[in-house]
Design a protein around this motif. Structure first.
Motif, PDB file in Angstrom:
ATOM      1  N   ASP A 109       0.837  -1.201   0.000  1.00 18.38           N
ATOM      2  CA  ASP A 109       0.000   0.000   0.000  1.00 18.38           C
ATOM      3  C   ASP A 109       0.871   1.249   0.000  1.00 18.38           C
ATOM      4  OD1 ASP A 109      -2.190  -1.708   0.264  1.00 18.38           O
ATOM      5  OD2 ASP A 109      -2.218  -1.544   2.443  1.00 18.38           O
ATOM      6  N   LEU A 110       1.905   1.225   0.837  1.00 20.35           N
ATOM      7  CA  LEU A 110       2.785   2.385   0.949  1.00 20.35           C
ATOM      8  C   LEU A 110       3.534   2.631  -0.357  1.00 20.35           C
ATOM      9  CD1 LEU A 110       3.997   4.610   2.692  1.00 20.35           C
ATOM     10  CD2 LEU A 110       5.720   2.971   3.474  1.00 20.35           C
ATOM     11  N   LYS A 111       3.961   1.564  -1.009  1.00 19.64           N
ATOM     12  CA  LYS A 111       4.678   1.704  -2.283  1.00 19.64           C
ATOM     13  C   LYS A 111       3.801   2.402  -3.320  1.00 19.64           C
ATOM     14  CE  LYS A 111       7.316  -1.016  -5.642  1.00 19.64           C
ATOM     15  NZ  LYS A 111       7.772  -2.387  -6.006  1.00 19.64           N
ATOM     16  N   VAL A 112       2.538   1.995  -3.398  1.00 17.85           N
ATOM     17  CA  VAL A 112       1.601   2.623  -4.334  1.00 17.85           C
ATOM     18  C   VAL A 112       1.423   4.099  -3.980  1.00 17.85           C
ATOM     19  CG1 VAL A 112      -0.791   2.661  -5.158  1.00 17.85           C
ATOM     20  CG2 VAL A 112       0.390   0.469  -4.841  1.00 17.85           C
ATOM     21  N   LEU A 113       1.279   4.376  -2.678  1.00 17.19           N
ATOM     22  CA  LEU A 113       1.071   5.756  -2.236  1.00 17.19           C
ATOM     23  C   LEU A 113       2.263   6.648  -2.585  1.00 17.19           C
ATOM     24  CD1 LEU A 113      -0.592   7.873  -0.711  1.00 17.19           C
ATOM     25  CD2 LEU A 113       0.577   7.139   1.379  1.00 17.19           C
ATOM     26  N   LEU A 114       3.480   6.139  -2.423  1.00 14.89           N
ATOM     27  CA  LEU A 114       4.661   6.955  -2.711  1.00 14.89           C
ATOM     28  C   LEU A 114       4.735   7.332  -4.190  1.00 14.89           C
ATOM     29  CD1 LEU A 114       7.455   5.392  -0.461  1.00 14.89           C
ATOM     30  CD2 LEU A 114       5.952   7.325  -0.018  1.00 14.89           C
ATOM     31  N   HIS A 115       4.275   6.441  -5.064  1.00 17.67           N
ATOM     32  CA  HIS A 115       4.209   6.779  -6.491  1.00 17.67           C
ATOM     33  C   HIS A 115       3.218   7.921  -6.720  1.00 17.67           C
ATOM     34  CE1 HIS A 115       6.884   3.883  -8.301  1.00 17.67           C
ATOM     35  NE2 HIS A 115       6.345   2.896  -7.622  1.00 17.67           N
ATOM     36  N   ILE A 116       2.097   7.874  -5.999  1.00 23.03           N
ATOM     37  CA  ILE A 116       1.089   8.930  -6.129  1.00 23.03           C
ATOM     38  C   ILE A 116       1.662  10.269  -5.652  1.00 23.03           C
ATOM     39  CG2 ILE A 116      -1.148   9.753  -5.266  1.00 23.03           C
ATOM     40  CD1 ILE A 116      -2.005   6.782  -5.113  1.00 23.03           C
ATOM     41  N   LEU A 117       2.392  10.247  -4.534  1.00 25.89           N
ATOM     42  CA  LEU A 117       2.931  11.479  -3.961  1.00 25.89           C
ATOM     43  C   LEU A 117       4.007  12.112  -4.842  1.00 25.89           C
ATOM     44  CD1 LEU A 117       3.159  10.539  -0.179  1.00 25.89           C
ATOM     45  CD2 LEU A 117       1.494  12.019  -1.290  1.00 25.89           C
ATOM     46  N   ALA A 118       4.650  11.292  -5.680  1.00 23.07           N
ATOM     47  CA  ALA A 118       5.673  11.824  -6.591  1.00 23.07           C
ATOM     48  C   ALA A 118       5.059  12.331  -7.893  1.00 23.07           C
ATOM     49  CB  ALA A 118       6.714  10.746  -6.894  1.00 23.07           C
ATOM     50  N   SER A 119       3.739  12.199  -8.009  1.00 20.26           N
ATOM     51  CA  SER A 119       3.046  12.615  -9.225  1.00 20.26           C
ATOM     52  C   SER A 119       2.607  14.078  -9.127  1.00 20.26           C
ATOM     53  CB  SER A 119       1.818  11.725  -9.445  1.00 20.26           C
ATOM     54  OG  SER A 119       0.934  12.309 -10.372  1.00 20.26           O
ATOM     55  N   PRO A 120       2.655  14.819 -10.248  1.00 20.39           N
ATOM     56  CA  PRO A 120       2.185  16.221 -10.242  1.00 20.39           C
ATOM     57  C   PRO A 120       0.716  16.367  -9.869  1.00 20.39           C
ATOM     58  CG  PRO A 120       3.472  15.752 -12.230  1.00 20.39           C
ATOM     59  CD  PRO A 120       3.224  14.424 -11.553  1.00 20.39           C
ATOM     60  N   ARG A 121      -0.040  15.275  -9.929  1.00 12.31           N
ATOM     61  CA  ARG A 121      -1.473  15.344  -9.643  1.00 12.31           C
ATOM     62  C   ARG A 121      -1.778  15.824  -8.224  1.00 12.31           C
ATOM     63  NH1 ARG A 121      -3.418   9.443 -11.019  1.00 12.31           N
ATOM     64  NH2 ARG A 121      -1.352   9.037 -10.144  1.00 12.31           N
ATOM     65  N   VAL A 122      -0.851  15.612  -7.285  1.00 10.47           N
ATOM     66  CA  VAL A 122      -1.114  16.013  -5.898  1.00 10.47           C
ATOM     67  C   VAL A 122      -0.277  17.216  -5.466  1.00 10.47           C
ATOM     68  CG1 VAL A 122      -1.868  13.700  -5.218  1.00 10.47           C
ATOM     69  CG2 VAL A 122       0.555  14.337  -4.987  1.00 10.47           C
ATOM     70  N   ASP A 123       0.393  17.857  -6.416  1.00  9.38           N
ATOM     71  CA  ASP A 123       1.272  18.994  -6.091  1.00  9.38           C
ATOM     72  C   ASP A 123       0.580  20.050  -5.240  1.00  9.38           C
ATOM     73  OD1 ASP A 123       3.377  17.868  -7.411  1.00  9.38           O
ATOM     74  OD2 ASP A 123       3.428  19.304  -9.063  1.00  9.38           O
ATOM     75  N   ARG A 124      -0.670  20.345  -5.573  1.00 10.39           N
ATOM     76  CA  ARG A 124      -1.375  21.442  -4.885  1.00 10.39           C
ATOM     77  C   ARG A 124      -1.557  21.170  -3.397  1.00 10.39           C
ATOM     78  NH1 ARG A 124      -7.035  20.382  -4.552  1.00 10.39           N
ATOM     79  NH2 ARG A 124      -7.590  18.385  -5.545  1.00 10.39           N
ATOM     80  N   HIS A 125      -1.540  19.880  -3.018  1.00  8.29           N
ATOM     81  CA  HIS A 125      -1.707  19.534  -1.603  1.00  8.29           C
ATOM     82  C   HIS A 125      -0.393  19.582  -0.825  1.00  8.29           C
ATOM     83  CE1 HIS A 125      -5.862  18.442  -2.040  1.00  8.29           C
ATOM     84  NE2 HIS A 125      -5.613  17.453  -2.887  1.00  8.29           N
ATOM     85  N   LEU A 126       0.720  19.586  -1.534  1.00  5.56           N
ATOM     86  CA  LEU A 126       2.019  19.445  -0.866  1.00  5.56           C
ATOM     87  C   LEU A 126       2.657  20.772  -0.495  1.00  5.56           C
ATOM     88  CD1 LEU A 126       3.429  16.438  -2.916  1.00  5.56           C
ATOM     89  CD2 LEU A 126       2.422  16.413  -0.617  1.00  5.56           C
TER      90      LEU A 126
END
Length: 343
Positions: A109-126
């Protein structure tokens, strides 16, 4: 003469570039309870090397006090700080929600999440409140260290004394939800509280068994419950606009790609614990933990009491939705994936 003038221009140009490079060196403050010899610091040395290749020169400095590292970032003495999820919550509730209790039960689960966090799709939240997250990598699953192996199911938690980190309002809510007694703790003293017998249970990554000598608090009757109650990560925080967008994106990818090496060390710590120290729990007990942890998260979000609302306030709704989708992606047959009260 012309050739000499050209040579001087080149030398002066190089000299000027060199001085600028020295003045552009950034301070990278890394929290690790074991200091420069710790696993977090050693793992982030790879980040340090890759940041240099990306054109950012970092001076790594170890900290054994997370509060001091956070204070030095706020004061401008650090340009990047590496902290735990708890430290990250002071800057960003989206990435801080990664450590939501029971929200990431497995490393897949964590591995999948880390890929999501490295994606520009969530930039606005970071980026929040003048600070931004430059990446996340694993520190290992958090397990329950117990002083009695009979604490192998949810009902056995009732009446037990459990350490709760300062500001970890969701964990306090969980402890009270199951009828246990919270014992106030800090990262600097939770292990000593467990080892001295002032707490019956404490949660930490497997590395704490050796690094913080938490086997002492187990005595001859205790152990480590073989079910993760959460994931602990190291997160990089910097002031917004301290680095250009290209490096910020690069940094997040670098941290995501540290996953294999970080997990190699995490697994090494887990395998080094004697087999008899692990408290194996039944499939029914696993389902009991899963449902209890989910019920606690939902109870917090629906609570009208001050303590419940305070606990729910540390979670970011969008991250909780992402975490639920990740869990259902890796385990589509889980009860929550078809439940009416999904997060």
């Amino acid at each position: 003469m012309k050739a000499l003038s050209m040579l001087l221009l080149v030398v002066l140009g190089l000299s000027g570039w060199s001085n600028a490079g020295a003045s552009d060196r950034r301070e990278f403050c890394v929290f690790d309870v074991a200091g420069a010899s710790g696993f977090v610091y050693r793992t982030l040395q790879d980040y340090h090397r890759k940041a240099a290749l990306a054109g950012v020169d970092l001076n790594m400095r170890p900290y054994t006090d997370e509060d001091q590292a956070v204070a030095d970032l706020r004061a401008g003495r650090c340009d990047i700080v590496a902290v735990t999820d708890m430290g990250a919550r002071k800057f960003n509730d989206f990435s801080g929600s990664i450590s939501a209790i029971g929200a990431i039960p497995y490393y897949e689960d964590l591995k999948v999440l880390l890929h999501i966090l490295a994606s520009p799709r969530v930039d606005r939240h970071l980026e929040q409140n003048g600070y931004e997250v430059l990446g996340v990598t694993p520190m290992g699953a958090a397990y329950l260290f117990v002083n009695d192996r009979a604490i192998d199911h949810v009902e056995a938690l009732e009446g037990k004394r459990i350490t709760v980190f300062e500001g970890h309002h969701d964990a306090r809510h969980m402890v009270e939800y199951v009828g246990a007694v919270p014992v106030a703790a800090k990262i600097s003293d939770f292990a000593s509280l467990f080892n001295s017998g002032e707490a019956d249970i404490s949660y930490a990554p497997a590395a704490a068994y050796e690094v913080l000598e938490m086997f002492r608090g187990m005595g001859s009757k205790g152990g480590i419950v073989d079910y993760p109650v959460g994931q602990v990560t190291v997160q990089l925080i910097a002031r917004a606009d301290e680095f250009d967008d290209a490096f910020v994106r690069k940094s997040r990818r670098i941290m995501s790609r540290l996953y294999p090496e970080a997990m190699r060390i995490v697994r090494q710590y887990e395998r080094s614990i004697p087999e008899e120290r692990w408290v194996k729990i039944s499939p029914e007990a696993v389902r009991g933990y899963q449902e209890m942890l989910r019920s606690v998260r939902i109870d917090m979000q629906q609570s009208t009491e001050d303590s419940g609302m305070l606990a729910a306030g540390v979670y970011h709704d969008d991250m909780m939705t992402i975490l639920r989708k990740v869990r259902c992606y890796t385990n589509p047959g889980a009860m929550e994936c078809s439940a009416d009260n999904r997060e």
